[in-house]
Each structure stands twice: as structure tokens, then as C-alpha cells.
Design a protein around this motif. Structure first.
Motif: not given
Length: 585
Positions: A415-436
Motif C-alpha cells: 500500500h505504500c509508494q516510493f520513487n526509488s527502491p532505495r527508499k523502501h528498506l525491508s528485511s527480505g531474505g532473513l526476515g529480521t524482527m527488530g530491523f526497522g
């Protein structure tokens, strides 16, 4: 000059101006060398947070993030951050102190085999044996971390090496025998090979290789009726992004993105959105119906593909990636190459493709329109998807959003939109809680003038809540949007769907009052509980010029939809409580 001073000088020579860390006995000489110097040290309150902050810094800046820790528990606390960076291809340099060389192997105080422990979660590990090696090893470490498929590198330095006196050396005095000389990707002969055969390197130069690959790809595209681009984390970076945007505009065919590519050309009408377990319906259906899948910078992750045997069942696959380990690892290809995407796109931009795929474009556009999100959720409570859509509108897609892991992470992706992938920071492969929160700290240090928002859940927030002290110390104007359902929401959702409502250890109803907790840490804080408060609450958060938190209380029965169940194909999505929704072929 001693080894520690040489280390700091070498870091400065590589452009390092920020380090995240936590001091201790075995790294103390390095901290002494930092004292009063030009490199800014950010004192995180846990070594894991220091690693994750370096990760966030790297994602936003495109440069290698640097973190620092002592031996023993300091080093072991970095491991999760290193694994997170490895799986998401993030360049990072982790420097750890080690007990003195003569004590290694004696079970000395705070001794651990850091090099051995780290091997499975880094691209490379070094144990420095003499201070004279420091410039050479730093040179190699940065090259390894940032070349090819990026990733973390660990450097372990015994305390006696940190203290050893060395002769002054210029930064150009570096060992030229680096083990990372990359091979030239090429084709095996001057003539093009059959379409069904993957290209292999030989001794033809890069330019010839890129032309050969492009010719074969264009042939596949021109004979396809339903071509689809599948874009992953490898498309990040301004150089690739700008070229890819131009090529996508030229060919105008539908494309889907992974979690790490969200933010690429989101305004483009042929962008069908994220695919996979919580992907958009139009994206998942297009995957299942395409006859040519052009995969750029992806690794066919299970969360993206669902049941691999059911993934893109009608498609020929063309796969291009910088990492040869990913080619044909999970999906056999009809065309593939280990290649720098910039070089491939440079050729594709001058070789015009004549495609006759108007019916396919219209079909995908129609499905995208038919499955647009609706935000007219009934009831008086806060609806997280609507809230996050409003956040995008208020920030004009220009904020950096750092997510933790859980339901809120998927809602942000949807539901969020970004003007670059570098502005969306998300722990994809490891799924690390506490990353944010730590990643947001790193991002704010890299881009001090940008709006940085940490969207988190109450479970993830508690994982690194101590970093609120870091926000306050450095007066980082990070805005925390805490979506609080008083439960481990994603685990609860799975227990509801697949474990017969046997809710095991997901109740967080005894959470503290997060508003008062945040105020105790020195933050501005506010709570909202009703739908009518959504826009005003977000406006308040975005107006803050100091570290601030907005607690958003939602119903703990809210789920993330759609969802591809375990073992199912991407077309077999559960949509709400209404059962399976399958693609018509």
C-alpha cells in the motif's frame, strides 16, 4: 603509528565518514584511534543494532556500511546483522576486536572463533595477523563487499595487532594480488548459439557478450505473445534504474517486482506490482499466464515463486544476474547469462524491439484495474492499509520507509509508494524482527535531510527498543509509526488459517504503554485508535522535527490479503475468508 591508527586512516581513505558500533576491551585501541578524529561514530545500544544500522546506511547510500564491535559477545551479536546483509546483498564491513594473538585458542576471556563463526553469513572473512596487512586487507574487503553481488565482509583484528607499531604507509601501498579479480563474461564463439542453449563465458570481450545476449533476448521477445519482466533487488542503484526505466518505457510490456524492487517505476501503467506470497492479484496472475519471463537481478526466492513446480508454467525463462550461483539454481532457463545489467541495458536501449503484444498489454491492464485496492473498510477502527496509503499521499512518495517484519511489512509493500527502491528498506531474505529502527538510524545518518519513517509492529518494536536512546542522543528526527495489534500478527494469522485457531504464544496484550515508554526515552509520542483520527495523526507525526512516535491501535483480527498458502501456486491465492481464487487460463 600503530595498527589501530592505520586502520582508521585506511577507512578514511575509502571514504568512510560514519561507523556504527559499541566498544569493549578487545576493540579499545581502535576506539582510542577514533577519539577526536574525522569519522563520526554512532553509539548504538546493542551490537545487533549497530550491524542493522550499517545495513540501512548502505541500502540508502549505495556505499558499504561499517560497524564495529569487540570480541566474544560483541562479535556474536553482529551475526544476525551480517546474515541479514548477506541474504539481501547489502555491502557491509564489520570490524571486530579479538583477544591477543598469543591467547587465541586458549579460551581466553571473551574469546570466540569469530572468523569460523562468520563464514556462513559473509562473502569473506579475514583474521589480520600483522599490522602491515591492514591497508591491503581493507582494500580487498571493500572490493569484495561492493563488487559483483554485494555483501558483508568481516575483519577480525587481535588486540596486539591493533597496538603494534608500523611504519607510515601511504594508502597506495596495497597488495595488488587481490583474490577478487572478476572474470569477463562472454560468449563461447562469434556466432550466436541456438536459443535453447545458455550463453557461456569465453575469451570474447564484454561488449561482444552483451550484444550477443541482447540479440538472443530480442529474438525471444519478438516471438512471444505474453512477455513479462520479473525484476528483483539487482535492479537497485541509480545507474541500472535509469537505464531500465528508459528500456521499460521503450518496450512497454508488463512487469512485476519482488519485495526488494518495490519502488521501481511504480507510476508506470505496466507495473503490476509485487508478486508472491502477499503479492498483488494482477502480478501473480500475469506470472502464471506469461509465455516469456525475463528475470533481471532475481533469485527465484520461495516467497516470490510459491510452489516452484507451478511457477510460470507456460513460460520460457531468460535469466540475467551478476551472481553465477543463481543461474539455473531453482528454475531451468532457456537463455541466461552472468552479466552486469548496466551493460546489457546499454545494448538493449539501442536495439529496438518490434513487439506485437497489444492484447497482452490490455489484458494485464484490465486485471490491474479490476483488482485495485479498496479502502472503504467498514467500521470505526483504524484500517492499516488505508492508513499506509494515506501516508504515501502525505509524503508524496518521497519518504524513506524502514520496515520491521510481520503483517505491517506486507501492508507497506502493498500500500505504500516510493520513487526509488532505495527508499523502501525491508528485511527480505532473513526476515529480521527488530530491523526497522536501527535501519532507519542508518538511513537518517546517510540522508540527514530526508524524511525517514520506521513502520513497525509491537512485536518487532520491542526487539530493539533500546535504540530509542540512540535517536534521542543524536536528535535524529526519525518518525516511528507503531502499528499495534497486541499480538504477533503474522504468526497469529497463520495459526488461524493453518493450525485450527490454536493460538500459541502470540498474545502481547500485556505490552507496556508505548506512548509513556517513548516519552520516558525523550521522544514526542501520541496514540490514535479511530479511523477518523488517521489523517490528523499522520499529519502530526510528519510535522515533528524531533524523534517521535505515533502508536496506531488496530484490531488484532485483521489479516494480510491476498495470501498464497504453503505448497500452492501463485494463482491459488486466498483472498479474505472467501477461499481460493484461481486464474482462468
Amino acid at each position: 603509528m600503530n595498527g589501530s591508527q592505520l586502520l582508521i586512516q585506511s577507512l578514511q581513505a575509502h571514504g568512510v565518514n560514519v561507523i556504527f558500533g559499541y566498544p569493549g576491551g578487545a576493540i579499545m585501541p581502535v576506539y582510542d584511534a577514533l577519539y577526536g578524529g574525522k569519522i563520526k561514530h554512532v553509539l548504538c545500544r546493542h551490537e545487533q543494532a549497530a550491524a542493522l544500522a550499517a545495513d540501512g546506511f548502505a541500502r540508502v547510500s549505495g556505499k558499504a556500511g561499517v560497524c564495529l564491535a569487540t570480541s566474544g559477545p560483541g562479535a556474536t551479536n553482529l551475526i544476525t546483522g551480517l546474515a541479514n546483509a548477506l541474504l539481501d546483498s547489502i555491502p557491509m564491513i564489520a570490524i571486530t576486536g579479538q583477544v591477543a594473538s598469543n591467547l587465541i585458542g586458549t579460551d581466553a576471556f571473551q574469546e570466540i572463533d569469530t572468523l569460523g563463526l562468520s563464514l556462513s553469513v559473509v562473502k569473506h572473512s579475514f583474521l589480520i595477523e600483522s599490522a602491515e596487512e591492514i591497508p591491503s586487507i581493507l582494500e580487498q574487503a571493500f572490493a569484495i563487499a561492493t563488487s559483483g553481488r554485494p555483501g558483508p565482509v568481516l575483519i577480525d583484528i587481535p588486540k596486539d595487532v591493533q597496538l603494534a607499531e608500523v611504519n607510515h604507509q601511504t594508502m597506495s601501498d596495497v597488495d595488488q594480488n587481490s583474490p577478487i579479480n572478476s572474470s569477463e563474461p562472454t560468449v563461447s564463439e562469434n556466432t550466436l548459439m541456438p536459443i535453447e542453449q545458455s550463453l557461456q563465458p569465453s575469451d570474447i570481450n564484454r561488449a561482444s557478450h552483451a550484444h550477443a545476449v541482447a540479440e538472443q533476448l530480442l529474438h525471444l521477445m519478438q516471438t512471444a505473445y505474453r512477455p513479462l519482466l520479473y525484476l528483483g533487488g539487482g535492479v537497485q542503484g541509480e545507474a541500472v534504474e535509469q537505464r531500465l526505466k528508459k528500456w521499460v518505457s521503450d518496450i512497454n510490456i508488463p512487469f512485476v517486482t519482488t519485495l526488494k524492487a518495490i519502488g521501481f517505476a511504480q507510476e508506470h501503467p505496466m507495473n503490476l506490482g509485487m508478486l508472491g506470497m502477499h503479492g498483488l492479484v494482477a502480478a501473480n496472475q500475469a506470472i502464471q499466464e506469461c509465455d516469456l519471463l525475463i528475470a533481471l537481478g532475481v533469485r527465484f526466492d520461495d516467497r516470490a515463486t510459491g510452489n516452484l513446480s507451478k511457477f510460470a508454467p507456460h513460460a520460457k525463462v531468460a535469466h540475467f544476474d551478476i551472481d553465477d550461483c543463481e543461474i539455473d539454481k531453482l528454475r531451468q532457463t532457456q537463455l541466461s547469462s552472468v552479466i552486469d545489467l548496466k551493460q546489457l541495458l546499454d545494448v538493449l536501449l539501442v536495439k529496438k524491439a518490434e513487439l506485437s503484444v497489444d492484447p497482452w498489454r490490455e489484458k494485464c491492464s484490465k486485471k490491474k484495474r479490476a483488482h485495485q485496492w479498496r479502502y472503504d473498510h467498514p467500521g470505526t477502527g483504524i484500517y492499516a492499509p488505508r492508513l499506509l496509503s494515506c501516508l504515501t499521499r502525505l509524503t508524496k512518495r518521497n519518504a524513506i520507509i524502514s520496515c520491521d517484519v510481520g503483517q505491517h511489512q506486507m501492508w507497506v509493500a502493498q500500500h505504500c509508494q516510493f520513487n526509488s527502491p532505495r527508499k523502501h528498506l525491508s528485511s527480505g531474505g532473513l526476515g529480521t524482527m527488530g530491523f526497522g529502527l536501527p535501519a532507519a538510524i542508518g538511513a537518517q545518518m546517510a540522508r540527514p535531510d530526508d524524511v525517514v519513517i520506521n513502520v513497525c509492529g509491537d512485536g518487532s518494536f520491542a526487539m530493539n527498543i533500546q535504540e530509542l536512546m540512540t535517536l534521542k542522543r543524536y536528535q535524529l528526527p526519525i518518525k516511528i509509526l507503531l502499528i499495534d495489534n497486541q499480538s504477533l500478527g503474522m504468526v497469529r494469522q497463520w495459526q488461524h488459517l493453518f493450525f485450527a485457531d490454536r493460538y500459541s504464544e502470540i498474545d502481547l496484550s500485556d505490552n507496556p504503554d508505548f506512548v509513556n515508554v517513548s516519552k520516558a526515552f525523550g521522544l514526542n509520542a501520541k496514540r490514535i485508535t479511530k479511523a477518523v483520527e488517521e489523517q490528523d495523526g499522520l499529519a502530526w507525526l510528519l510535522e515533528q522535527t524531533e524523534p517521535s512516535l505515533l502508536q496506531v491501535c488496530i484490531d488484532n483480527k485483521e489479516n494480510v490479503w491476498p495470501l498464497v498458502p504453503p505448497g500452492a501456486g501463485n494463482h491459488e491465492m486466498i483472498n479474505g475468508e472467501q477461499g481460493y481464487e484461481k486464474t482462468d487460463h
